[in-house]
Scaffold this motif. Sequence first.
Motif, PDB file in Angstrom:
ATOM      1  N   UNK A 352       0.810  -1.222   0.000  1.00  0.00           N
ATOM      2  CA  UNK A 352       0.000   0.000   0.000  1.00  0.00           C
ATOM      3  C   UNK A 352       0.842   1.271   0.000  1.00  0.00           C
ATOM      4  N   UNK A 353       2.136   1.136   0.279  1.00  0.00           N
ATOM      5  CA  UNK A 353       2.993   2.324   0.219  1.00  0.00           C
ATOM      6  C   UNK A 353       3.048   2.890  -1.200  1.00  0.00           C
ATOM      7  N   UNK A 354       2.614   2.116  -2.188  1.00  0.00           N
ATOM      8  CA  UNK A 354       2.607   2.603  -3.570  1.00  0.00           C
ATOM      9  C   UNK A 354       1.773   3.865  -3.719  1.00  0.00           C
ATOM     10  N   UNK A 355       0.804   4.066  -2.843  1.00  0.00           N
ATOM     11  CA  UNK A 355      -0.051   5.240  -2.922  1.00  0.00           C
ATOM     12  C   UNK A 355       0.451   6.437  -2.139  1.00  0.00           C
ATOM     13  N   UNK A 356       1.625   6.314  -1.529  1.00  0.00           N
ATOM     14  CA  UNK A 356       2.153   7.425  -0.750  1.00  0.00           C
ATOM     15  C   UNK A 356       2.697   8.538  -1.643  1.00  0.00           C
ATOM     16  N   UNK A 357       2.757   9.736  -1.071  1.00  0.00           N
ATOM     17  CA  UNK A 357       3.405  10.868  -1.723  1.00  0.00           C
ATOM     18  C   UNK A 357       4.838  10.932  -1.209  1.00  0.00           C
ATOM     19  N   UNK A 358       5.789  10.644  -2.077  1.00  0.00           N
ATOM     20  CA  UNK A 358       7.209  10.708  -1.723  1.00  0.00           C
ATOM     21  C   UNK A 358       7.901  11.584  -2.760  1.00  0.00           C
ATOM     22  N   UNK A 359       8.179  12.806  -2.374  1.00  0.00           N
ATOM     23  CA  UNK A 359       8.667  13.785  -3.335  1.00  0.00           C
ATOM     24  C   UNK A 359      10.097  13.508  -3.808  1.00  0.00           C
ATOM     25  N   UNK A 360      10.842  12.692  -3.067  1.00  0.00           N
ATOM     26  CA  UNK A 360      12.232  12.448  -3.471  1.00  0.00           C
ATOM     27  C   UNK A 360      12.332  11.712  -4.802  1.00  0.00           C
ATOM     28  N   UNK A 361      11.291  10.978  -5.193  1.00  0.00           N
ATOM     29  CA  UNK A 361      11.404  10.163  -6.401  1.00  0.00           C
ATOM     30  C   UNK A 361      11.604  11.014  -7.653  1.00  0.00           C
ATOM     31  N   UNK A 362      11.138  12.269  -7.624  1.00  0.00           N
ATOM     32  CA  UNK A 362      11.298  13.122  -8.792  1.00  0.00           C
ATOM     33  C   UNK A 362      12.766  13.489  -8.991  1.00  0.00           C
ATOM     34  N   UNK A 363      13.460  13.699  -7.898  1.00  0.00           N
ATOM     35  CA  UNK A 363      14.889  13.944  -7.995  1.00  0.00           C
ATOM     36  C   UNK A 363      15.624  12.736  -8.536  1.00  0.00           C
ATOM     37  N   UNK A 407       8.981   5.443   3.772  1.00  0.00           N
ATOM     38  CA  UNK A 407       7.621   4.898   3.659  1.00  0.00           C
ATOM     39  C   UNK A 407       6.970   4.686   5.021  1.00  0.00           C
ATOM     40  N   UNK A 408       7.204   5.634   5.907  1.00  0.00           N
ATOM     41  CA  UNK A 408       6.622   5.559   7.241  1.00  0.00           C
ATOM     42  C   UNK A 408       5.101   5.674   7.144  1.00  0.00           C
ATOM     43  N   UNK A 409       4.438   5.162   8.155  1.00  0.00           N
ATOM     44  CA  UNK A 409       2.971   5.211   8.184  1.00  0.00           C
ATOM     45  C   UNK A 409       2.497   5.969   9.416  1.00  0.00           C
ATOM     46  N   UNK A 410       3.282   6.989   9.771  1.00  0.00           N
ATOM     47  CA  UNK A 410       2.962   7.792  10.950  1.00  0.00           C
ATOM     48  C   UNK A 410       2.519   9.201  10.628  1.00  0.00           C
ATOM     49  N   UNK A 411       2.192   9.463   9.369  1.00  0.00           N
ATOM     50  CA  UNK A 411       1.723  10.797   9.012  1.00  0.00           C
ATOM     51  C   UNK A 411       2.757  11.568   8.221  1.00  0.00           C
ATOM     52  N   UNK A 412       2.285  12.503   7.412  1.00  0.00           N
ATOM     53  CA  UNK A 412       3.168  13.271   6.529  1.00  0.00           C
ATOM     54  C   UNK A 412       3.904  14.376   7.287  1.00  0.00           C
ATOM     55  N   UNK A 413       5.110  14.653   6.829  1.00  0.00           N
ATOM     56  CA  UNK A 413       5.945  15.688   7.404  1.00  0.00           C
ATOM     57  C   UNK A 413       6.685  16.414   6.286  1.00  0.00           C
ATOM     58  N   UNK A 414       7.311  17.529   6.647  1.00  0.00           N
ATOM     59  CA  UNK A 414       8.181  18.241   5.715  1.00  0.00           C
ATOM     60  C   UNK A 414       9.575  17.616   5.807  1.00  0.00           C
ATOM     61  N   UNK A 415       9.749  16.482   5.140  1.00  0.00           N
ATOM     62  CA  UNK A 415      10.996  15.742   5.243  1.00  0.00           C
ATOM     63  C   UNK A 415      12.117  16.449   4.482  1.00  0.00           C
ATOM     64  N   UNK A 416      13.255  16.583   5.150  1.00  0.00           N
ATOM     65  CA  UNK A 416      14.388  17.268   4.544  1.00  0.00           C
ATOM     66  C   UNK A 416      14.875  16.535   3.302  1.00  0.00           C
ATOM     67  N   UNK A 417      14.888  15.194   3.342  1.00  0.00           N
ATOM     68  CA  UNK A 417      15.357  14.444   2.188  1.00  0.00           C
ATOM     69  C   UNK A 417      14.452  14.670   0.978  1.00  0.00           C
ATOM     70  N   UNK A 418      13.153  14.735   1.201  1.00  0.00           N
ATOM     71  CA  UNK A 418      12.239  15.006   0.106  1.00  0.00           C
ATOM     72  C   UNK A 418      12.505  16.363  -0.523  1.00  0.00           C
ATOM     73  N   UNK A 419      12.800  17.361   0.311  1.00  0.00           N
ATOM     74  CA  UNK A 419      13.145  18.691  -0.214  1.00  0.00           C
ATOM     75  C   UNK A 419      14.480  18.646  -0.955  1.00  0.00           C
ATOM     76  N   UNK A 420      15.446  17.917  -0.380  1.00  0.00           N
ATOM     77  CA  UNK A 420      16.752  17.797  -1.024  1.00  0.00           C
ATOM     78  C   UNK A 420      16.614  17.237  -2.431  1.00  0.00           C
ATOM     79  N   UNK A 421      15.858  16.150  -2.585  1.00  0.00           N
ATOM     80  CA  UNK A 421      15.729  15.532  -3.898  1.00  0.00           C
ATOM     81  C   UNK A 421      14.848  16.357  -4.832  1.00  0.00           C
ATOM     82  N   UNK A 422      13.949  17.151  -4.293  1.00  0.00           N
ATOM     83  CA  UNK A 422      13.208  18.097  -5.139  1.00  0.00           C
ATOM     84  C   UNK A 422      14.170  19.139  -5.699  1.00  0.00           C
ATOM     85  N   UNK A 423      15.101  19.587  -4.865  1.00  0.00           N
ATOM     86  CA  UNK A 423      16.154  20.504  -5.331  1.00  0.00           C
ATOM     87  C   UNK A 423      16.967  19.838  -6.443  1.00  0.00           C
TER      88      UNK A 423
END
Length: 611
Positions: A352-363, A407-423
């Motif tokens: 079910x993690x396939x449905x998560x929003x993980x912004x790092x994948x774009x980087x 792929x944590x299941x504890x709620x969304x956060x402003x993850x630094x790694x996600x921002x890094x890979x968006x950069x």
Amino acid sequence: MDSYPAVEAHGLIGDLQTAALVTDDGAVDWFCAPRFDSPSIFAALLDTRRGGHFRISPDGADYTSKQLYLPSTPILITRFLTPDGVGEVIDFMPVTGEQATDRHRLVRIVQVVRGTMRFRIDCQPRFDYARGRHEVDIRPDGVVFRGATLTVNLSPIRGGGRLFEDGEVRRSDEGVHLVGTLHEGQVGGVILETAGDTPRVVTPDEAWDLMDQTRDYWRQWLADYRYEGRWREVVERSAITLKLMTYAPSGALVAAPTAGLPEQVGGERNWDYRYAWIRDASTSVFALLSVGFTEEAQRYLGWVEDRVVASANEGVPLQIMYRVDGRRDLTEEVLDHLEGYRGSAPVRIGNDAAGQLQLDIYGEVVHAIHRAAANGMHGSHEGWRSMVRIVDWLCDNWDQPEDGIWETRGGRQDFTYGRLMSWVALDRGIRLARHNGRPADTAMWMRNRDAIYDQIMSQGYHRGRGAFVQHYRTDVLDASLLVMPSLDFVSATDPMWVSTLRAMEDELVSDSLVYRYNPAASPDGLAGSEGTFSMCSFWYVRALAEAGRLDEARLTFEKMLTYSNRLGLYSEEIAPNGEQIGNYPQAFSHLSLISAALQLDHLMAGRSPRW
């Protein structure tokens, strides 16, 4: 639970569409067909009583066993040593090719090289994760197991007479059992085949020919291998392992060929990894190109580009993982009837993690395309236009909470790694557009890239900790940020990074092993703890090397090599007692090993970093 072999007590064989695990005492305890993500036929790995197995081992004798690969191949040799003789089981799967097929063969040649040995064969298939029923049809020239949607044949390898001259096949449970004696120089065995023709007697010469063809394929494939550094054999084995986890018809790379192996024995962190993660893209392209496998890199990048084009055309975000044929349906379910590896329930299939929003994948995607272009591999016009639409979408969507790399299941956060890979996505997109003269709104991309940089520096760095942290509302450290210097986001000598690395060493590093984060300090929605992540440990090697600490980096890398099994394979994690845990073997562990070896070699030779 003592009946479960250790995770590392397995070798991997495969045919580039599916794979099997073989224990060091001769049991196939994991095999799915016709694809990696198909239902299992043997799954004793997840339930020794119900899952099904296919064992060949000495009968009625004390023995010790050893495993090795035939050099430069994935042909697995399990050696049995007794006072009366030495026998071998040679396991391999003939390569199927790039056309998807339901026909797959698992060849098990048995020979005695000294003395005399009595063997037993016990084949107990359990179709559809041990949920399906099947018929057993014993014939003079083999056995047919007929399930609802799949038929499996068992053909004997023999030169005449019975399976092992004096052997006799009999029904046992929902499978078959036989025993037989081989003398020095004699050969027997069986071939298990899915969706094949009627079982028939196979001569030893035919079986050896299949092995020769399989050996020649792999050694010819390795002719392109060009790494000549300090760890040539280690990197070669990792490359072969990654090739085994490639689905040839599409070029996709599965994260692991297994499902349900726990991150903590007895815990609930048990996931299905038989899918292709977008996150593996840039590391895969870098690793494959760096050791000479251009065709594999091109095919994998083509699979990624197809996902980007489909996502752009459908107007939906990229999914973090897909099935090997590109389908998006990965609905998760629990197999309540299986007890799990050493009692580690629940056993999950799908994810079910396939449905998560993980912004790092774009980087990861844009970085992979950038790396490929630097090596003369340029995608299509349609691929570029689709990538532009994806990056444009990211400009509007990067500044939001997400689910993060782990792929944590504890709620969304402003993850630094996600921002890094968006950069990274925006930065590499800008470089691609400028260098290749491709159309894009680079002014908008630059504004967003610089905004992300400023935000990470102001909110992702915790002044009290003196370190970059997991997300903006915590002081918890995260090993994913070990890659910051490699990605040119921060210099390895910047005081902010030096203090971050020191903090990670104090909190996340245990000798050469690295924890990804502290679940107790950063609840992730799941109970229990976990081991150290081999991927993060190899990232740490790179970080040390890039910081100029080459002696420490080399020692740390050499220590990490001691945690592989005797065949050179790594699972996802290492437990505190040194056992391997998590799905096995893990693609990212082997990808990061290759990257660490290449980077360390490069820097030890006094050259600039290759990343």
